[in-house]
Scaffold this motif. Structure first.
Motif, PDB file in Angstrom:
ATOM      1  N   GLY A 279      -0.698   2.298   4.572  1.00 52.57           N
ATOM      2  CA  GLY A 279       0.431   1.388   4.419  1.00 52.57           C
ATOM      3  C   GLY A 279       1.454   1.550   5.517  1.00 52.57           C
ATOM      4  O   GLY A 279       2.000   0.570   6.031  1.00 52.57           O
TER       5      GLY A 279
ATOM      6  N   ILE B 214      -4.239   9.475  -2.243  1.00 52.99           N
ATOM      7  CA  ILE B 214      -2.839   9.042  -2.209  1.00 52.99           C
ATOM      8  C   ILE B 214      -2.284   9.142  -0.788  1.00 52.99           C
ATOM      9  O   ILE B 214      -1.596   8.227  -0.314  1.00 52.99           O
ATOM     10  CB  ILE B 214      -2.003   9.865  -3.197  1.00 52.99           C
TER      11      ILE B 214
ATOM     12  N   ALA C  15       2.373   1.570  -3.411  1.00 55.37           N
ATOM     13  CA  ALA C  15       1.329   1.899  -4.378  1.00 55.37           C
ATOM     14  C   ALA C  15       0.958   3.377  -4.296  1.00 55.37           C
ATOM     15  O   ALA C  15       0.745   4.027  -5.325  1.00 55.37           O
ATOM     16  CB  ALA C  15       0.098   1.032  -4.138  1.00 55.37           C
ATOM     17  N   GLY C  16       0.886   3.913  -3.094  1.00 56.46           N
ATOM     18  CA  GLY C  16       0.585   5.333  -2.943  1.00 56.46           C
ATOM     19  C   GLY C  16       1.675   6.214  -3.524  1.00 56.46           C
ATOM     20  O   GLY C  16       1.395   7.206  -4.211  1.00 56.46           O
TER      21      GLY C  16
ATOM     22  N   PHE D  74      -3.594   6.222   1.146  1.00 49.75           N
ATOM     23  CA  PHE D  74      -2.862   4.996   0.826  1.00 49.75           C
ATOM     24  C   PHE D  74      -1.553   4.937   1.585  1.00 49.75           C
ATOM     25  O   PHE D  74      -1.196   3.914   2.177  1.00 49.75           O
ATOM     26  CB  PHE D  74      -2.563   4.914  -0.672  1.00 49.75           C
TER      27      PHE D  74
ATOM     28  N   TRP E 129       0.832  -1.208   0.000  1.00 36.96           N
ATOM     29  CA  TRP E 129       0.000   0.000   0.000  1.00 36.96           C
ATOM     30  C   TRP E 129       0.865   1.256   0.000  1.00 36.96           C
ATOM     31  O   TRP E 129       0.550   2.232  -0.682  1.00 36.96           O
ATOM     32  CB  TRP E 129      -0.925   0.022   1.213  1.00 36.96           C
TER      33      TRP E 129
END
Length: 77
Positions: A62, A55, A15-16, A58, A12
């Motif tokens: 994470g 974002i 990914a962000g 995320f 996560w």
């Protein structure tokens, strides 16, 4: 299960970060081209404004998953 949460937290988090890089790269390439219409500026302003909080969510999710904040038990009062 806690190790799975930590691995997914890293996913996560990454990914962000990757989404942020891709979003700004795509916005700069579209708005930096030679043929830009005023509608493009409005579109990318709206897209960036909407996706920045997502974002950040995320990345925070994470980070907390990686640190193990979701695996602690709640103290009863």
């Amino acid at each position: 299960m806690n190790s799975l949460r930590k691995y997914l937290g890293i996913i996560w988090l990454l990914a962000g970060i990757l989404l942020a890089v891709f979003l700004f790269y795509k916005g700069i390439t579209v708005l930096g081209s030679t043929v830009v219409h005023p509608e493009d500026y409005v579109f990318w302003l709206v897209i960036i404004t909407i996706f920045i909080p997502i974002i950040i969510g995320f990345i925070l999710f994470g980070y907390y998953a990686f640190k193990g904040e979701y695996s602690k038990e709640i103290d009863s009062v």
